[in-house]
Every structure is written in C-alpha cells, then in structure tokens.
Design a protein around this motif. Sequence first.
Motif, PDB file in Angstrom:
ATOM      1  N   GLU A 119       3.937  -9.265   4.249  1.00 32.70           N
ATOM      2  CA  GLU A 119       3.504  -7.983   3.702  1.00 32.70           C
ATOM      3  C   GLU A 119       3.654  -8.016   2.193  1.00 32.70           C
ATOM      4  N   VAL A 120       2.640  -7.527   1.475  1.00 35.51           N
ATOM      5  CA  VAL A 120       2.715  -7.519   0.009  1.00 35.51           C
ATOM      6  C   VAL A 120       2.800  -6.108  -0.568  1.00 35.51           C
ATOM      7  N   ALA A 121       2.298  -5.117   0.167  1.00 35.43           N
ATOM      8  CA  ALA A 121       2.339  -3.752  -0.357  1.00 35.43           C
ATOM      9  C   ALA A 121       2.185  -2.768   0.797  1.00 35.43           C
ATOM     10  N   ARG A 122       2.793  -1.616   0.645  1.00 31.07           N
ATOM     11  CA  ARG A 122       2.646  -0.560   1.641  1.00 31.07           C
ATOM     12  C   ARG A 122       2.538   0.785   0.947  1.00 31.07           C
ATOM     13  N   ILE A 123       1.880   1.712   1.630  1.00 31.72           N
ATOM     14  CA  ILE A 123       1.755   3.065   1.108  1.00 31.72           C
ATOM     15  C   ILE A 123       1.992   4.029   2.255  1.00 31.72           C
ATOM     16  N   TYR A 124       2.873   4.989   2.028  1.00 27.41           N
ATOM     17  CA  TYR A 124       3.208   5.959   3.050  1.00 27.41           C
ATOM     18  C   TYR A 124       2.222   7.120   3.004  1.00 27.41           C
ATOM     19  N   SER A 125       2.251   7.945   4.037  1.00 28.23           N
ATOM     20  CA  SER A 125       1.344   9.089   4.091  1.00 28.23           C
ATOM     21  C   SER A 125       1.615  10.046   2.928  1.00 28.23           C
ATOM     22  N   SER A 126       2.829  10.008   2.386  1.00 29.84           N
ATOM     23  CA  SER A 126       3.174  10.849   1.241  1.00 29.84           C
ATOM     24  C   SER A 126       2.580  10.332  -0.059  1.00 29.84           C
ATOM     25  N   GLY A 127       2.153   9.050  -0.036  1.00 25.87           N
ATOM     26  CA  GLY A 127       1.656   8.417  -1.242  1.00 25.87           C
ATOM     27  C   GLY A 127       2.658   7.483  -1.898  1.00 25.87           C
ATOM     28  N   THR A 128       3.898   7.509  -1.440  1.00 31.54           N
ATOM     29  CA  THR A 128       4.916   6.595  -1.962  1.00 31.54           C
ATOM     30  C   THR A 128       4.510   5.156  -1.666  1.00 31.54           C
ATOM     31  N   ARG A 129       4.780   4.262  -2.608  1.00 32.44           N
ATOM     32  CA  ARG A 129       4.344   2.872  -2.489  1.00 32.44           C
ATOM     33  C   ARG A 129       5.519   1.925  -2.667  1.00 32.44           C
ATOM     34  N   ASN A 130       5.454   0.794  -1.981  1.00 29.77           N
ATOM     35  CA  ASN A 130       6.421  -0.275  -2.156  1.00 29.77           C
ATOM     36  C   ASN A 130       5.689  -1.605  -2.243  1.00 29.77           C
ATOM     37  N   TYR A 131       6.292  -2.542  -2.994  1.00 29.02           N
ATOM     38  CA  TYR A 131       5.651  -3.840  -3.212  1.00 29.02           C
ATOM     39  C   TYR A 131       6.647  -4.980  -3.006  1.00 29.02           C
ATOM     40  N   ALA A 132       6.108  -6.111  -2.580  1.00 32.27           N
ATOM     41  CA  ALA A 132       6.904  -7.325  -2.553  1.00 32.27           C
ATOM     42  C   ALA A 132       7.175  -7.744  -3.994  1.00 32.27           C
ATOM     43  N   SER A 177       6.971 -10.505  -5.333  1.00 33.79           N
ATOM     44  CA  SER A 177       6.006 -11.488  -5.834  1.00 33.79           C
ATOM     45  C   SER A 177       4.761 -10.848  -6.446  1.00 33.79           C
ATOM     46  N   VAL A 178       4.493  -9.579  -6.129  1.00 31.79           N
ATOM     47  CA  VAL A 178       3.276  -8.939  -6.629  1.00 31.79           C
ATOM     48  C   VAL A 178       3.580  -7.697  -7.466  1.00 31.79           C
ATOM     49  N   LYS A 179       4.821  -7.322  -7.551  1.00 29.15           N
ATOM     50  CA  LYS A 179       5.196  -6.109  -8.268  1.00 29.15           C
ATOM     51  C   LYS A 179       4.745  -6.183  -9.717  1.00 29.15           C
ATOM     52  N   GLY A 180       4.119  -5.109 -10.180  1.00 32.38           N
ATOM     53  CA  GLY A 180       3.622  -5.069 -11.550  1.00 32.38           C
ATOM     54  C   GLY A 180       2.229  -5.631 -11.719  1.00 32.38           C
ATOM     55  N   ARG A 181       1.712  -6.292 -10.679  1.00 32.95           N
ATOM     56  CA  ARG A 181       0.367  -6.874 -10.757  1.00 32.95           C
ATOM     57  C   ARG A 181      -0.599  -6.233  -9.753  1.00 32.95           C
ATOM     58  N   PHE A 182      -0.079  -5.843  -8.605  1.00 33.33           N
ATOM     59  CA  PHE A 182      -0.909  -5.265  -7.540  1.00 33.33           C
ATOM     60  C   PHE A 182      -0.627  -3.770  -7.431  1.00 33.33           C
ATOM     61  N   THR A 183      -1.665  -3.015  -7.070  1.00 35.62           N
ATOM     62  CA  THR A 183      -1.516  -1.584  -6.836  1.00 35.62           C
ATOM     63  C   THR A 183      -2.222  -1.208  -5.535  1.00 35.62           C
ATOM     64  N   ILE A 184      -1.475  -0.592  -4.635  1.00 33.46           N
ATOM     65  CA  ILE A 184      -2.047  -0.112  -3.380  1.00 33.46           C
ATOM     66  C   ILE A 184      -2.364   1.370  -3.526  1.00 33.46           C
ATOM     67  N   SER A 185      -3.481   1.784  -2.952  1.00 34.26           N
ATOM     68  CA  SER A 185      -3.852   3.192  -2.976  1.00 34.26           C
ATOM     69  C   SER A 185      -4.626   3.511  -1.703  1.00 34.26           C
ATOM     70  N   ARG A 186      -4.885   4.784  -1.490  1.00 38.04           N
ATOM     71  CA  ARG A 186      -5.612   5.174  -0.284  1.00 38.04           C
ATOM     72  C   ARG A 186      -6.492   6.373  -0.582  1.00 38.04           C
ATOM     73  N   ASP A 187      -7.575   6.452   0.169  1.00 42.71           N
ATOM     74  CA  ASP A 187      -8.473   7.604   0.125  1.00 42.71           C
ATOM     75  C   ASP A 187      -8.619   8.072   1.568  1.00 42.71           C
ATOM     76  N   ASN A 188      -7.872   9.088   1.931  1.00 42.03           N
ATOM     77  CA  ASN A 188      -7.865   9.530   3.325  1.00 42.03           C
ATOM     78  C   ASN A 188      -9.212  10.098   3.765  1.00 42.03           C
ATOM     79  N   ALA A 189      -9.960  10.655   2.834  1.00 39.94           N
ATOM     80  CA  ALA A 189     -11.270  11.198   3.179  1.00 39.94           C
ATOM     81  C   ALA A 189     -12.235  10.099   3.605  1.00 39.94           C
ATOM     82  N   LYS A 190     -11.965   8.890   3.125  1.00 39.24           N
ATOM     83  CA  LYS A 190     -12.828   7.747   3.455  1.00 39.24           C
ATOM     84  C   LYS A 190     -12.161   6.784   4.434  1.00 39.24           C
ATOM     85  N   ASN A 191     -10.983   7.161   4.954  1.00 38.20           N
ATOM     86  CA  ASN A 191     -10.247   6.270   5.862  1.00 38.20           C
ATOM     87  C   ASN A 191     -10.090   4.873   5.271  1.00 38.20           C
TER      88      ASN A 191
END
Length: 115
Positions: free
Chosen positions: A47-60, A62-76
């Motif tokens: 696992e490299v990144a996760r995003i909770y339903s609240s929007g909180t994010r966590n990163y491995a 190895s990718v912290k500071g370089r990768f960004t996870i996001s979500r658009d619930n309207a678009k699944n």
Amino acid sequence: QVQLVESGGGLVQPGGSLRLSCVASGREFSTYWMAWHRQARGKQREEVARIYSSGTRNYADSVKGRFTISRDNAKNTVYLQMNSLKPEDTAVYYCNKVLSPLFTWGQGTQVTVSS
C-alpha cells in the motif's frame, strides 16, 4: 459486485509526473476508505496511500511528499497524483478498499519510470 478500473499509467522519465485514476462501480463509494497499492515485478503488493471517508490521508514513507491521493465521491473516483517519480516507483498500481472484505482487484495500470 463492485468493479474497479484503474487508468493513467505509462512510461515517464525520472522526475516526471503521472496522475492515476480509479473508478469504482456501485453505490456507497463515499463511505469506503480507499487505498492505492503497487506491485513491482517479483515483489509483494504494498500500500502506498490511503484516504478515509473524512478526507484524511496517509502515505507510505517511500512516497511521502511526492504522491497525493484524492477522491471525487460524485464520480466514484480516487486519484493518485505522482510527482518526482523515481525508477523504484515502477510497478503495476491498483486501488481497493482499505478494510476487508476487499473488492475484486482490477487489472491495474502499469507505471514505468525510466530514461
């Protein structure tokens, strides 16, 4: 059964960027904690990144500071913006829920970082 479809991978030079997308079919997407994973050849999936339903994010680390996870619930859809890519980021990237039971894994999207 929810289906996951990943896209956006490709060949990029070191230092480059890519944006991955993962579309999930079905309902209740907004309630799921979602994650991006990757599997390099000959290695276990990680696992490299996760995003909770609240929007909180966590990163491995190895990718912290370089990768960004996001979500658009309207678009699944869940995204992974990858910057400052390194050869060691080369892998097949997958998305899935954080918590079991997991969805059936999608086909993934290949990311290759090479000059």
